[in-house]
Design a protein around this motif. Structure first.
Motif, PDB file in Angstrom:
ATOM      1  N   ASP A   1       5.156 110.681  32.288  1.00  0.00           N
ATOM      2  CA  ASP A   1       5.373 112.127  32.349  1.00  0.00           C
ATOM      3  C   ASP A   1       4.050 112.798  31.966  1.00  0.00           C
ATOM      4  OD1 ASP A   1       5.979 114.793  31.867  1.00  0.00           O
ATOM      5  OD2 ASP A   1       8.004 114.350  31.168  1.00  0.00           O
ATOM      6  N   GLU A   2       3.346 113.278  32.977  1.00  0.00           N
ATOM      7  CA  GLU A   2       2.008 113.824  32.738  1.00  0.00           C
ATOM      8  C   GLU A   2       2.023 115.066  31.851  1.00  0.00           C
ATOM      9  OE1 GLU A   2      -0.053 114.345  36.411  1.00  0.00           O
ATOM     10  OE2 GLU A   2       0.391 112.289  36.982  1.00  0.00           O
ATOM     11  N   GLU A   3       3.119 115.794  31.921  1.00  0.00           N
ATOM     12  CA  GLU A   3       3.207 117.009  31.082  1.00  0.00           C
ATOM     13  C   GLU A   3       3.235 116.641  29.601  1.00  0.00           C
ATOM     14  OE1 GLU A   3       4.601 120.429  32.531  1.00  0.00           O
ATOM     15  OE2 GLU A   3       3.196 119.549  33.966  1.00  0.00           O
ATOM     16  N   LYS A   4       3.929 115.530  29.312  1.00  0.00           N
ATOM     17  CA  LYS A   4       4.073 115.140  27.904  1.00  0.00           C
ATOM     18  C   LYS A   4       2.874 114.339  27.392  1.00  0.00           C
ATOM     19  CE  LYS A   4       9.130 114.742  27.604  1.00  0.00           C
ATOM     20  NZ  LYS A   4      10.196 113.729  27.501  1.00  0.00           N
ATOM     21  N   CYS A   5       2.166 113.653  28.295  1.00  0.00           N
ATOM     22  CA  CYS A   5       1.098 112.735  27.873  1.00  0.00           C
ATOM     23  C   CYS A   5      -0.005 113.488  27.122  1.00  0.00           C
ATOM     24  CB  CYS A   5       0.505 112.032  29.093  1.00  0.00           C
ATOM     25  SG  CYS A   5      -0.884 110.952  28.684  1.00  0.00           S
TER      26      CYS A   5
ATOM     27  N   THR B   1       8.369 106.019  30.249  1.00  0.00           N
ATOM     28  CA  THR B   1       9.731 105.484  30.322  1.00  0.00           C
ATOM     29  C   THR B   1       9.692 104.157  31.067  1.00  0.00           C
ATOM     30  OG1 THR B   1      10.522 107.745  30.500  1.00  0.00           O
ATOM     31  CG2 THR B   1      12.118 106.012  30.987  1.00  0.00           C
ATOM     32  N   VAL B   2      10.128 103.120  30.374  1.00  0.00           N
ATOM     33  CA  VAL B   2      10.187 101.789  30.994  1.00  0.00           C
ATOM     34  C   VAL B   2      11.648 101.447  31.203  1.00  0.00           C
ATOM     35  CG1 VAL B   2       9.652  99.339  30.692  1.00  0.00           C
ATOM     36  CG2 VAL B   2       8.037 101.075  29.909  1.00  0.00           C
ATOM     37  N   THR B   3      11.992 101.145  32.449  1.00  0.00           N
ATOM     38  CA  THR B   3      13.375 100.804  32.772  1.00  0.00           C
ATOM     39  C   THR B   3      13.414  99.389  33.333  1.00  0.00           C
ATOM     40  OG1 THR B   3      13.701 103.121  33.355  1.00  0.00           O
ATOM     41  CG2 THR B   3      15.412 101.589  34.067  1.00  0.00           C
ATOM     42  N   ARG B   4      14.258  98.556  32.739  1.00  0.00           N
ATOM     43  CA  ARG B   4      14.449  97.204  33.276  1.00  0.00           C
ATOM     44  C   ARG B   4      15.767  97.180  34.047  1.00  0.00           C
ATOM     45  NH1 ARG B   4      11.964  96.541  28.413  1.00  0.00           N
ATOM     46  NH2 ARG B   4      13.943  96.790  27.347  1.00  0.00           N
TER      47      ARG B   4
END
Ligand code: SF4
Length: 367
Positions: free
Chosen positions: A285-289, A342-345
């Protein structure tokens, strides 16, 4: 009551228990990536992984000083120390079930029963991962060795002795050649140069340097290189690259290899194959980074980076990912102070088991 015994050695430790059988759970700090999958899976909450505070970083003020290093990723910051989580297991709580060992994507935790790892015991499931290099295809060019983020690959290349070789010539069909430069890049003797000096590209081969190993012929994607043998009684003939004199060994350190797949991605000869255990996604999320770089430091697979600056006005602060090489361990998301990752498995591949607790542990890794 049988008590577990914990033995520490530097940052590594092992927990032992002997009763009829000996169980030993060992932890290797240098292999741990701090992803926390063990902590999330432990049925008795015996594992604690310290939160790691991202390092405070400041932009280098002297960006325009012309110092070349400043154009590189890490040099954008004043502090590029590695940050790492600290993992501990409480020996009083641990039941030595081995679930943490089964789910650890880095191989930092391993349970052995009577000296045999549970990964070699069919009764215990484990993540299905692998990394292999086919030495019959390998050009021993060392590209994988250079690309491996864990320094897990050793290419031991043996160049031929010029005196022992059949002699001949390397010829380039300039009609076919696309001047991709693969031959020049991979030539271990640095005998090939793609010459652009005259305005027209040409391939120049230094016969004094050439060791006639035929790596160039094997690497050429359009078959434009001919290796002609002139030292035998049969007269001239096109030499088979399978008879090339270059030899070597390609060794992967299974203890530190994390199966990210960089070796497969950079190999010009399709000699490396890697199987990852998790399928999933990695979102930024570039806005949050906040561009603190903590995720870059912890990522064991060199997936995340700030692209190189191209010059004044471009500080390269935009986080980018090479998602093909992400093993979806989640260490980056764990350290991000702004929850920008966010990492989703979505899938986890593990060996068959009928044990409900093991199935539940592996399935819990999906999110
Ligand atoms: S980018 Fe992928 S491999 Fe790197 S820390 Fe994040 S989840 Fe793990």
């Amino acid at each position: 009551m049988v008590k577990n015994i914990k033995e520490t050695e530097g940052k590594n430790f092992c927990i032992k228990r002997s009763l009829g059988e000996e169980r030993v759970l060992s932890f290797k700090d240098h292999v741990c990536v701090g992803c926390g999958l063990c902590e999330a899976t432990c049925p008795v909450e015996a594992i604690s992984l310290d939160e790691v505070a991202p390092i405070e970083r400041k932009y280098v003020d002297t960006y325009f000083s012309g110092h070349e290093k400043i154009a590189q990723n890490y040099a954008l910051f004043t502090n590029d120390n590695e940050i790492k989580a600290k993992l501990d297991i409480c020996e009083d709580k641990c039941v030595l079930c081995g679930l943490c060992s089964g789910v650890c994507p880095a191989g930092a935790l391993e349970l052995a029963i009577d000296g045999v790892s549970i990964k070699e015991n069919e009764a215990y499931p484990h993540l299905v991962t692998s990394a292999e290099i086919d030495e019959d295809k390998c050009l021993f060019c060392k590209k994988c060795e250079a690309a491996c983020p864990r320094e897990s690959i050793t290419i031991d290349r043996k160049l031929p002795n010029r005196a022992d070789l059949v002699t001949g010539e390397i010829e380039v069909d300039e009609e076919e050649c696309i001047y991709c430069g693969a031959c020049a890049e991979l030539c271990p003797a640095e005998a090939i140069v793609v010459d652009k000096a005259t305005g027209e590209e040409s391939i120049v081969i230094d016969k004094e340097k050439c060791v006639y190993c035929l790596v160039c012929k094997k690497a050429c994607p359009v078959d434009a290189i001919k290796a002609v043998c002139r030292s035998c009684s049969y007269g001239e003939y096109d030499l088979d690259p399978a008879k090339a004199a270059i030899t070597g060994n390609a060794i992967i350190d299974s203890e530190t290899c994390i199966k990210c797949g960089w070796c497969e991605g950079v190999c010009p000869a399709d000699a490396a194959t890697v199987k990852q255990a998790f399928k999933g996604t990695l979102e930024i999320d570039e806005e949050k980074c906040g561009t603190c770089g903590a995720c870059i430091d912890v990522c064991p697979c060199n997936v995340l980076s700030f692209p190189k600056s191209t010059g004044p006005g471009d500080r390269g602060t935009h986080l980018v990912k090479e998602e093909d090489y992400c093993i979806h361990c989640g260490a980056c998301a764990k350290v991000c102070p702004n929850e920008a990752l966010t990492v989703t498995r979505t899938d986890v591949d593990y060996t068959p088991t009928s044990s409900k607790s093991w199935i539940a542990a592996f399935e819990a890794l999906k999110n």
